[in-house]
Every structure is written in C-alpha cells, then in structure tokens.
Design a protein around this motif. Structure first.
Motif: not given
Length: 200
Positions: A35-54
């Motif tokens: 069921a978590i695969t439905g959140q995969l697009p957001y997880l990718i977007s979140y990972a990029i945003g986290y890397l961006f801000i860090g």
C-alpha cells in the motif's frame, strides 16, 4: 546585528519547513506493505526536497560562518531567501500528487528559480558586506563556492532554463532530475575549508 541570532532564526525556520514536508506524507489505509507504493511519487519528491534544503542549509551556514558582520540589508535579504524556501513544502506536496503533470512541475520550477534568485542575491549581499568591511578573504570564499559560481554564470543558467522548459513541455518529471543533478553536482560541492571552520 548579532550574527548568531540570525543563524539560529534561520535554523529554526528551515527545521519547521522540513517538518512540514514529512507531515504531508499520508499513511496508507491498508496494512499491506504494498500500500505504501501509492505514496512513492511523494517519497521521491520529499527526498529531493530534503536533499535540497539540507544542502542549502550547509551552504548558508558556510557563508554566515565566513561573514564578519550582518547588515540590515543582509537581514532582509536573508528573510527573502527564507520566504522563497518556505514554498518548497507546497511545491513538494503538489508534485508528489502529480509527478509528471505540467501544473505542479511548473509551480515547482517557479519556486526553484525564485529560490535560486534569492540565494544569489543573499550571496552577493554578503560579499558586498564583507568587502565594505575590508574582509576581502571572506568575500572571496563566498565567491569561490560552486553554487555561487553556477548561479552567477548567465550562460549556465540560460542552458538550465532551456532544458527545464523543454522538459516541462515534453516530459514534466525531467525537471526533478535536473534539480537533483544541480543539487548534487553544484550545491553539494563545498569549499575545502567548509568542515574546518571552527577548528581551534
């Protein structure tokens, strides 16, 4: 103006922005691991945003550690930079819901370019503040940062804009790849003395 107060305030704002981003992650209704695969697009977007801000935080820390005095202009430009950064959670959440859709990707691109302009303006303001105080070495350290050299090179920025626009027309999600590559190869390439700033 007390440099440590500005740095602490900036740290707090960036921490809140990171917290808001993870709160956008929605737990699935199902207890199946798939069921978590439905959140995969957001997880990718979140990972990029986290890397961006860090990466942005590390570069910001370096510039402020090098700077000897915070002027009123630096204070307000730093606020403008934080203002532009505060849009990242919204852009991240929208892209997470429409990873290859033009609307969210265009908005993300606008936020990214606003942030880039604000960062370049902050860098230039810090350079001018150091030069006016006679701290040319500190100003030169900021000039040597790869992210500053990239953002102040209109030819490289123009190429990036063209690639992003073409990507948004044909495959909107390619913008996220371009942003990630810029963060990794430009933003995350720090000056050699960045991990020795406070050695005794």
């Amino acid at each position: 103006m007390d440099k440590s107060r500005i740095a602490a305030f900036t740290d707090a704002v960036l921490a809140i922005i990171l917290t808001i981003m993870i709160l956008e992650f929605k737990t699935p209704d199902s207890f199946s691991i798939w069921a978590i695969t439905g959140q995969l697009p957001y997880l990718i977007s979140y990972a990029i945003g986290y890397l961006f801000i860090g990466t942005a935080w590390y570069n910001h820390h370096y510039m402020f550690a090098k700077t000897h005095r915070i002027t009123k202009t630096v204070y307000w430009v730093n606020n403008f930079w934080m203002f532009s950064t505060s849009f990242i959670p919204v852009a991240t959440a929208w892209v997470g819901r429409g990873f290859n859709e033009q609307g969210p990707e265009i908005f993300y691109g606008c936020v990214f370019f606003l942030w880039s302009f604000a960062y370049l303006l902050l860098s230039k303001t810090l350079i001018m503040a150091n030069v006016s105080d006679g701290h040319e070495k500190a100003a030169d350290s900021i000039r040597q940062m790869r992210i500053y050299r990239f953002l102040s090179n209109w030819k490289l920025v123009s190429i990036q804009v063209i690639l992003v626009v073409l990507g948004l027309i044909y495959v909107p999600a390619t913008q996220m790849l371009i942003v990630t590559l810029e963060i990794v190869f430009v933003g995350a390439h720090f000056n050699k003395d960045s991990d020795r700033l406070f050695e005794s």
